[in-house]
Motif scaffolding. Structure first.
Motif, PDB file in Angstrom:
ATOM      1  N   ARG A  65     -14.790  11.664 -79.337  1.00  0.00           N
ATOM      2  CA  ARG A  65     -16.134  12.496 -78.591  1.00  0.00           C
ATOM      3  C   ARG A  65     -16.904  13.066 -79.463  1.00  0.00           C
ATOM      4  N   ASP A  66     -16.364  14.064 -80.120  1.00  0.00           N
ATOM      5  CA  ASP A  66     -16.930  14.676 -81.121  1.00  0.00           C
ATOM      6  C   ASP A  66     -17.530  14.002 -82.452  1.00  0.00           C
ATOM      7  N   PHE A  67     -16.901  13.118 -82.753  1.00  0.00           N
ATOM      8  CA  PHE A  67     -17.568  12.218 -83.775  1.00  0.00           C
ATOM      9  C   PHE A  67     -18.655  11.240 -83.274  1.00  0.00           C
ATOM     10  N   TRP A  68     -18.506  10.820 -82.099  1.00  0.00           N
ATOM     11  CA  TRP A  68     -19.730  10.103 -81.272  1.00  0.00           C
ATOM     12  C   TRP A  68     -20.963  11.013 -81.453  1.00  0.00           C
ATOM     13  N   ARG A  69     -20.761  12.116 -80.911  1.00  0.00           N
ATOM     14  CA  ARG A  69     -21.717  13.008 -80.738  1.00  0.00           C
ATOM     15  C   ARG A  69     -22.519  13.531 -82.076  1.00  0.00           C
ATOM     16  N   ASN A  70     -21.729  13.565 -83.114  1.00  0.00           N
ATOM     17  CA  ASN A  70     -22.257  13.733 -84.789  1.00  0.00           C
ATOM     18  C   ASN A  70     -22.875  12.513 -85.263  1.00  0.00           C
ATOM     19  N   SER A  71     -23.048  11.386 -84.548  1.00  0.00           N
ATOM     20  CA  SER A  71     -23.268  10.173 -85.274  1.00  0.00           C
ATOM     21  C   SER A  71     -24.865  10.116 -85.077  1.00  0.00           C
ATOM     22  N   GLU A 115     -29.559  -1.557 -77.730  1.00  0.00           N
ATOM     23  CA  GLU A 115     -28.319  -2.158 -78.514  1.00  0.00           C
ATOM     24  C   GLU A 115     -27.891  -1.203 -79.361  1.00  0.00           C
ATOM     25  N   LYS A 116     -26.589  -1.225 -79.749  1.00  0.00           N
ATOM     26  CA  LYS A 116     -25.859  -0.473 -80.540  1.00  0.00           C
ATOM     27  C   LYS A 116     -26.187   0.958 -80.436  1.00  0.00           C
ATOM     28  N   VAL A 117     -26.444   1.680 -79.261  1.00  0.00           N
ATOM     29  CA  VAL A 117     -26.649   2.807 -79.131  1.00  0.00           C
ATOM     30  C   VAL A 117     -25.654   3.802 -78.574  1.00  0.00           C
ATOM     31  N   VAL A 118     -25.525   5.091 -79.071  1.00  0.00           N
ATOM     32  CA  VAL A 118     -24.462   6.062 -78.790  1.00  0.00           C
ATOM     33  C   VAL A 118     -25.387   7.028 -77.983  1.00  0.00           C
ATOM     34  N   THR A 119     -24.948   7.428 -76.745  1.00  0.00           N
ATOM     35  CA  THR A 119     -25.715   8.539 -76.084  1.00  0.00           C
ATOM     36  C   THR A 119     -24.964   8.972 -74.836  1.00  0.00           C
ATOM     37  N   GLU A 136     -16.527   6.763 -74.982  1.00  0.00           N
ATOM     38  CA  GLU A 136     -15.929   7.312 -76.379  1.00  0.00           C
ATOM     39  C   GLU A 136     -14.527   6.462 -76.815  1.00  0.00           C
ATOM     40  N   HIS A 137     -13.702   6.056 -75.716  1.00  0.00           N
ATOM     41  CA  HIS A 137     -12.489   5.597 -76.219  1.00  0.00           C
ATOM     42  C   HIS A 137     -12.400   4.181 -76.065  1.00  0.00           C
ATOM     43  N   GLY A 138     -13.493   3.248 -75.703  1.00  0.00           N
ATOM     44  CA  GLY A 138     -13.115   2.037 -75.433  1.00  0.00           C
ATOM     45  C   GLY A 138     -14.349   1.181 -74.577  1.00  0.00           C
ATOM     46  N   VAL A 139     -13.871   0.257 -73.885  1.00  0.00           N
ATOM     47  CA  VAL A 139     -14.650  -0.589 -73.262  1.00  0.00           C
ATOM     48  C   VAL A 139     -14.851  -0.452 -71.810  1.00  0.00           C
ATOM     49  N   VAL A 140     -15.739  -0.639 -71.264  1.00  0.00           N
ATOM     50  CA  VAL A 140     -16.208  -0.630 -69.785  1.00  0.00           C
ATOM     51  C   VAL A 140     -16.113  -2.154 -69.106  1.00  0.00           C
ATOM     52  N   THR A 141     -15.141  -2.472 -68.227  1.00  0.00           N
ATOM     53  CA  THR A 141     -15.302  -3.827 -67.512  1.00  0.00           C
ATOM     54  C   THR A 141     -15.766  -3.768 -65.984  1.00  0.00           C
ATOM     55  N   PHE A 142     -16.291  -5.000 -65.698  1.00  0.00           N
ATOM     56  CA  PHE A 142     -16.610  -4.855 -64.149  1.00  0.00           C
ATOM     57  C   PHE A 142     -15.473  -5.801 -63.274  1.00  0.00           C
ATOM     58  N   LEU A 143     -15.059  -4.700 -62.594  1.00  0.00           N
ATOM     59  CA  LEU A 143     -13.730  -5.363 -61.999  1.00  0.00           C
ATOM     60  C   LEU A 143     -13.601  -4.915 -60.424  1.00  0.00           C
ATOM     61  N   GLY A 144     -13.045  -5.964 -59.750  1.00  0.00           N
ATOM     62  CA  GLY A 144     -12.578  -5.532 -58.239  1.00  0.00           C
ATOM     63  C   GLY A 144     -11.371  -5.204 -58.334  1.00  0.00           C
ATOM     64  N   PRO A 145     -10.751  -4.563 -56.960  1.00  0.00           N
ATOM     65  CA  PRO A 145      -9.497  -4.018 -56.912  1.00  0.00           C
ATOM     66  C   PRO A 145      -8.397  -4.803 -57.144  1.00  0.00           C
ATOM     67  N   SER A 146      -8.478  -6.085 -56.990  1.00  0.00           N
ATOM     68  CA  SER A 146      -7.365  -6.964 -56.957  1.00  0.00           C
ATOM     69  C   SER A 146      -7.179  -7.337 -58.536  1.00  0.00           C
ATOM     70  N   ASP A 147      -8.122  -7.086 -59.336  1.00  0.00           N
ATOM     71  CA  ASP A 147      -8.092  -7.253 -60.720  1.00  0.00           C
ATOM     72  C   ASP A 147      -7.412  -6.357 -61.597  1.00  0.00           C
ATOM     73  N   VAL A 148      -7.162  -5.010 -61.117  1.00  0.00           N
ATOM     74  CA  VAL A 148      -6.676  -4.013 -61.759  1.00  0.00           C
ATOM     75  C   VAL A 148      -5.385  -4.092 -62.226  1.00  0.00           C
ATOM     76  N   GLN A 149      -4.296  -4.876 -61.674  1.00  0.00           N
ATOM     77  CA  GLN A 149      -2.939  -4.843 -61.856  1.00  0.00           C
ATOM     78  C   GLN A 149      -2.750  -6.032 -62.946  1.00  0.00           C
ATOM     79  N   SER A 150      -3.505  -7.186 -62.845  1.00  0.00           N
ATOM     80  CA  SER A 150      -3.612  -8.163 -63.781  1.00  0.00           C
ATOM     81  C   SER A 150      -4.319  -7.776 -65.345  1.00  0.00           C
ATOM     82  N   VAL A 151      -5.141  -6.763 -65.171  1.00  0.00           N
ATOM     83  CA  VAL A 151      -5.576  -6.116 -66.589  1.00  0.00           C
ATOM     84  C   VAL A 151      -4.627  -5.202 -66.989  1.00  0.00           C
ATOM     85  N   ARG A 152      -3.832  -4.448 -65.947  1.00  0.00           N
ATOM     86  CA  ARG A 152      -2.899  -3.411 -66.533  1.00  0.00           C
ATOM     87  C   ARG A 152      -1.593  -4.150 -67.273  1.00  0.00           C
ATOM     88  N   SER A 153      -1.232  -5.432 -66.894  1.00  0.00           N
ATOM     89  CA  SER A 153      -0.363  -6.174 -67.424  1.00  0.00           C
ATOM     90  C   SER A 153      -0.639  -6.822 -68.708  1.00  0.00           C
TER      91      SER A 153
END
Length: 495
Positions: free
Chosen positions: A308-314, A338-342, A403-420
């Motif tokens: 997080r500190d790295f991105w805040r100083n970018s 596009e390609k914005v950090v905020t 800051e640590h990765g990606v956001v996905t658009f999921l419903g509750p039934s998708d959570v377990q499959s993504v975990r696996s």
């Protein structure tokens, strides 16, 4: 053809409108009557929108069009390719590993074949011409463009295009002369640059020429501009105000280049200068209705951990934060980032003044950083769009990040499959807040992107998104996405 000439000129013009480009040119050569009657179709089709290289022959064509009493009124859109064998070592050039004979400066050229020598001489000539036009902040180019812009009464759009998909005047002739495409962009050097980039010099020339010519531009798009590296004395706020005051649409890709300082008194921006160039530009666009903004990361290498500190100083973070703190854009109807950090606070501060009139929002490769107030950074943005943007009828979200990765658009039934598939996924049971229906919101191939149009569909989607999105440290094997993309700096990729 005699029968055609007896028709009213309006009907001849209508007939010509159905012809192919080559047939239009052939038909106009038949007689003066048809030439005059087809002028409107000819002018609109071939001169309304045209591109040029930054070379004297290409710009001479533009100057001739601007001086033509009939054709100049059809010109509405002019674009330039700032490249001319940029970072390219042509195959016809001498081997850079060969050492020249100190007593014979042309010894390496004498090793070339006759055809390669002619091509290399053509290459050297056009590179020198290109450099002369852009040297000293592009002052020679300013002298060329100022009378051209002043002579074009209907010029409304000026921009840059760097793709091989677009054909500026003269590129094919140069390719035939040198043996390589002048639009090609070679590998960007890893070290510091010794001067402003060619696109930045072109930007300066366009702005100063448009201000001097009193051009009323409505659309302006520019690429890879080092706004903060421009010496303040070379581009006054008054000049920007005059050139950009009428602009409705602005598309700008900016970068923080790594400059080499030749002398102590030379201008090299400091950290506190980050975003100052963008602030000046946005302050000038008082009538802005549409903005597309892309901010590339600092090219200077670093081994810092990307937390997080790295991105805040970018650079993207500091640049956008300063711009939003300094400028309000209340008239925006369409926004593309596009390609914005905020941070959520900065993004909301950008959108709040125009919330009531915002109709379209595109976010691609945008990284939001969480904090104590926004532990789920995207949730507050989705909620704001739902509650405060009643006219929003188009959404494009592609590869939203935190800051640590990606956001996905999921419903509750998708959570377990993504975990696996992604064992490093962070505490989804704590992060994901889902409805009790247990119904999946997006299919597997739609986890990283959504494209929604229509007010009702947008509102319904945002209502779902507020509760149904997930934060991951990384994901693998989703669609055709390369999992290594989540471990590297995404701001270095092209979209």
């Amino acid at each position: 053809m005699t029968g055609l000439t007896k028709l009213p000129s309006e009907l001849i013009s209508a007939i010509v409108s159905f012809l192919e480009d080559s047939d239009v040119r052939t038909t106009r050569l038949t007689c003066r009557a048809i030439e005059r009657a087809s002028l409107a179709q000819f002018g609109h089709r071939f001169f309304r929108k045209k591109g040029y290289l930054i070379t004297s022959p290409s710009l001479h064509v533009l100057a001739c069009i601007a001086a033509h009493k009939d054709l100049k009124k059809y010109v509405q859109h002019v674009w330039f390719n700032p490249d001319c064998f940029t970072f390219v070592h042509p195959e016809c050039a001498p081997d850079p590993q060969e050492a020249p004979d100190p007593e014979n400066p042309e010894s390496l050229l004498q090793l070339l074949s006759l055809s390669d020598r002619k091509r290399y001489e053509a290459y050297q000539t056009v590179k020198q011409d290109h450099s002369d036009l852009l040297q000293t902040w592009g002052w020679q180019l300013q002298e060329v463009l100022t009378p051209v812009f002043a002579a074009l009464p209907n010029l409304k759009t000026v921009g840059m295009r760097r793709s091989e998909d677009h054909a500026p005047w003269g590129w094919r002739r140069l390719k035939d002369s040198v043996g390589e495409d002048p639009r090609d962009l070679g590998p960007i050097p890893s070290g510091p640059m010794r001067s402003l980039s060619d696109p930045t010099k072109l930007f300066l020339a366009i702005i100063i020429a448009a201000a001097a010519a009193n051009s009323q531009l409505r659309r302006f798009y520019i690429d890879a501009i080092e706004l903060d590296n421009i010496h303040p004395a070379s581009l006054a706020q008054e000049t920007l105000d005059k050139a950009c005051g009428a602009i409705w649409y602005l598309e700008i890709n900016i970068t923080k280049a790594w400059l080499y300082k030749h002398q102590k008194n030379e201008f090299v921006p400091e950290r506190e200068d980050c975003g100052s160039g963008l602030v000046k530009l946005l302050k000038a666009t008082t009538q802005l209705k549409e903005i597309a903004l892309q901010i590339f990361s600092d090219r200077q290498p670093t081994n810092a951990q990307r937390d997080r500190d790295f991105w805040r100083n970018s650079y993207p973070y500091i640049c956008l934060q300063r711009a939003v703190e300094s400028v309000h854009l209340p008239h925006l109807t369409r926004v593309k980032l596009e390609k914005v950090v905020t941070s959520p606070a900065t993004l909301l501060a950008l959108l709040s003044p125009c919330a009531g009139c915002l109709t379209s929002l595109k976010l691609r490769d945008v990284r939001l950083l969480s904090d104590e107030e926004h532990p789920q950074p995207w949730r507050s943005v989705f909620a704001f769009l739902l509650a405060s943007c009643p006219k929003l009828d188009y959404l494009l979200f592609s590869r939203l990040l935190w800051e640590h990765g990606v956001v996905t658009f999921l419903g509750p039934s998708d959570v377990q499959s993504v975990r696996s598939r992604a064992p490093d996924t962070r505490s989804l049971s704590e992060i994901v807040s889902a409805s009790s229906s247990g119904e999946a919101f997006f299919l597997d191939d739609e986890l990283l992107e959504l494209n929604i149009s229509g007010r009702e569909a947008v509102a319904r989607t945002l209502e779902e998104l507020v509760e149904r999105h997930c934060y991951h440290t990384w994901l693998s094997e989703i669609g055709s996405i390369d999992e290594m993309g989540w471990h590297t700096d995404t701001t270095d990729e092209d979209w």
